[in-house]
Design a protein around this motif. Structure first.
Motif, PDB file in Angstrom:
ATOM      1  N   MET A  26       4.828 -40.954  -8.159  1.00  0.00           N
ATOM      2  CA  MET A  26       4.279 -40.225  -9.302  1.00  0.00           C
ATOM      3  C   MET A  26       2.757 -40.169  -9.266  1.00  0.00           C
ATOM      4  O   MET A  26       2.147 -39.283  -9.865  1.00  0.00           O
ATOM      5  CB  MET A  26       4.760 -40.860 -10.604  1.00  0.00           C
ATOM      6  CG  MET A  26       6.248 -40.596 -10.891  1.00  0.00           C
ATOM      7  SD  MET A  26       6.813 -41.149 -12.517  1.00  0.00           S
ATOM      8  CE  MET A  26       6.888 -42.923 -12.271  1.00  0.00           C
ATOM      9  N   GLU A  27       2.141 -41.134  -8.547  1.00  0.00           N
ATOM     10  CA  GLU A  27       0.689 -41.107  -8.406  1.00  0.00           C
ATOM     11  C   GLU A  27       0.239 -39.841  -7.685  1.00  0.00           C
ATOM     12  O   GLU A  27      -0.799 -39.257  -8.001  1.00  0.00           O
ATOM     13  CB  GLU A  27       0.204 -42.340  -7.629  1.00  0.00           C
ATOM     14  CG  GLU A  27       0.270 -43.644  -8.402  1.00  0.00           C
ATOM     15  CD  GLU A  27       1.668 -44.246  -8.415  1.00  0.00           C
ATOM     16  OE1 GLU A  27       2.574 -43.670  -7.768  1.00  0.00           O
ATOM     17  OE2 GLU A  27       1.863 -45.291  -9.068  1.00  0.00           O
ATOM     18  N   GLU A  28       1.052 -39.391  -6.718  1.00  0.00           N
ATOM     19  CA  GLU A  28       0.725 -38.158  -5.990  1.00  0.00           C
ATOM     20  C   GLU A  28       0.776 -36.947  -6.919  1.00  0.00           C
ATOM     21  O   GLU A  28      -0.027 -36.015  -6.792  1.00  0.00           O
ATOM     22  CB  GLU A  28       1.692 -37.962  -4.817  1.00  0.00           C
ATOM     23  CG  GLU A  28       1.324 -36.778  -3.935  1.00  0.00           C
ATOM     24  CD  GLU A  28       2.270 -36.628  -2.744  1.00  0.00           C
ATOM     25  OE1 GLU A  28       2.249 -35.558  -2.124  1.00  0.00           O
ATOM     26  OE2 GLU A  28       3.029 -37.575  -2.462  1.00  0.00           O
ATOM     27  N   ASP A  29       1.714 -36.979  -7.872  1.00  0.00           N
ATOM     28  CA  ASP A  29       1.804 -35.880  -8.841  1.00  0.00           C
ATOM     29  C   ASP A  29       0.542 -35.811  -9.705  1.00  0.00           C
ATOM     30  O   ASP A  29       0.041 -34.713  -9.990  1.00  0.00           O
ATOM     31  CB  ASP A  29       3.032 -36.074  -9.743  1.00  0.00           C
ATOM     32  CG  ASP A  29       4.346 -35.913  -8.989  1.00  0.00           C
ATOM     33  OD1 ASP A  29       4.456 -34.952  -8.212  1.00  0.00           O
ATOM     34  OD2 ASP A  29       5.232 -36.752  -9.177  1.00  0.00           O
ATOM     35  N   ILE A  30       0.041 -36.975 -10.090  1.00  0.00           N
ATOM     36  CA  ILE A  30      -1.195 -37.008 -10.877  1.00  0.00           C
ATOM     37  C   ILE A  30      -2.352 -36.452 -10.057  1.00  0.00           C
ATOM     38  O   ILE A  30      -3.147 -35.634 -10.539  1.00  0.00           O
ATOM     39  CB  ILE A  30      -1.526 -38.448 -11.334  1.00  0.00           C
ATOM     40  CG1 ILE A  30      -0.477 -38.948 -12.318  1.00  0.00           C
ATOM     41  CG2 ILE A  30      -2.918 -38.499 -11.972  1.00  0.00           C
ATOM     42  CD1 ILE A  30      -0.703 -40.381 -12.778  1.00  0.00           C
ATOM     43  N   HIS A  31      -2.436 -36.883  -8.807  1.00  0.00           N
ATOM     44  CA  HIS A  31      -3.506 -36.405  -7.916  1.00  0.00           C
ATOM     45  C   HIS A  31      -3.471 -34.890  -7.796  1.00  0.00           C
ATOM     46  O   HIS A  31      -4.503 -34.205  -7.900  1.00  0.00           O
ATOM     47  CB  HIS A  31      -3.362 -37.061  -6.539  1.00  0.00           C
ATOM     48  CG  HIS A  31      -4.374 -36.572  -5.541  1.00  0.00           C
ATOM     49  ND1 HIS A  31      -4.140 -35.464  -4.736  1.00  0.00           N
ATOM     50  CD2 HIS A  31      -5.627 -37.009  -5.256  1.00  0.00           C
ATOM     51  CE1 HIS A  31      -5.200 -35.253  -3.984  1.00  0.00           C
ATOM     52  NE2 HIS A  31      -6.112 -36.182  -4.274  1.00  0.00           N
TER      53      HIS A  31
END
Length: 295
Positions: free
Chosen positions: A1-6
């Motif tokens: 999900m961190e990649e989605d935020i990025h």
């Protein structure tokens, strides 16, 4: 999900052109949100539902967060989930039916015209730093610029002979703001008599610089403002926005058109500008209750 935020932050920066402050707020809110979800064993955005969001908001509220902080978080979550839905990373928007709490709008703190005069007089001086500080404070009150806009100004943005400032505000929106004679003279003195000494042979076009010859930061200006307020003997806690609020309120109190003030402040929605009409009305009520014999 961190990649989605990025990816979401990158989209907001490149596609929507949002300000650095907004991007930082989104990143902070969403990082905290993902941390909560991870603690709930949620590993994919497709697993998130409305209940998880409500639990997260209740946790924020229980920790003492204000209604405005909750509202900002909901806006961040909505923008994020709408992005996921649009990019087909999720098949639903669990934030869709979450209502934003309506907190009471706090009237902005302002200075009276006499207090502004004291503040600006306190910045008088003949050394390079005094001339820089005087120019910045005069410019802030004369134009109502945001501190981020002030610190990002370049020499070419100031048009002294024509009497206006060109600035870039939130969302990279450009606007033209009139510049008064007194502020113009203070800026001219700074440019010709102070800035060359502060630049220390550096080559760039940033208008206001620090002791190293590089661009002055927002925190640097805040320190200048607080120091001038103490010197002026003002018993108020000032922020850079205080001058912006005072600029707008004084214009309206003297008969300026609300739409014109909206344009000068760079507000996209006139409802944001209307808060200053409440300040003016508040002052009128004070006058009425003070002078009317049967108030």
């Amino acid at each position: 999900m961190e990649e989605d935020i990025h990816d979401f932050i990158h989209y907001c920066q490149v596609e929507k052109g949002l300000s650095d402050n907004t991007l930082r707020s989104y990143n902070r809110d969403l990082t905290q949100y993902i941390k909560f979800l991870t603690a709930q064993n949620i590993k994919e955005v497709s697993e998130i539902d409305r209940t998880h969001i409500l639990q997260y908001l209740y946790e924020l509220k229980d920790s003492g967060r204000s209604a405005s902080t909750l509202a900002r978080n909901i806006s961040s979550l909505r923008a994020f989930h709408q992005f996921l839905l649009r990019e087909q990373r999720s098949t639903k928007d669990p934030s869709e039916l979450i209502e934003i709490p309506r907190g009471e709008k706090k009237l902005p703190d302002i200075l009276t015209p006499k207090e502004v005069e004291k503040l600006l007089e306190a910045a008088d001086g003949v050394n390079s730093f005094d001339r820089r500080n005087k120019a910045m404070l005069e410019l802030m009150y004369a134009t109502g610029l945001r501190v981020s806009e002030l610190c990002s100004l370049e020499k070419g943005d100031i048009h002294l002979q024509m009497g206006f400032v060109h600035c870039t505000g939130k969302g990279s929106k450009e606007r033209i703001v009139p510049l008064g004679k007194i502020a113009g003279e203070a800026i001219e003195r700074y440019i010709h008599k102070a800035r060359p000494q502060l630049m220390k042979n550096r080559k760039h076009d940033i208008l206001f610089v620090n002791h190293l010859g590089t661009g002055l930061s927002r925190q640097g200006f805040w320190k200048i403002l607080k120091k001038s307020a103490v010197k002026a003997g003002l018993g108020k806690k000032l922020t850079p926005h205080t001058l912006r609020h005072s600029f707008a309120t004084h214009l309206l109190e003297n008969g300026a058109d609300l739409r014109a003030v909206q344009e000068m402040l760079g507000h996209s929605d006139i409802s944001t500008t209307q808060i200053y009409t409440h300040v003016s009305t508040h002052k009128l009520k004070d006058v009425y209750h003070h002078y009317h014999p049967r108030a």
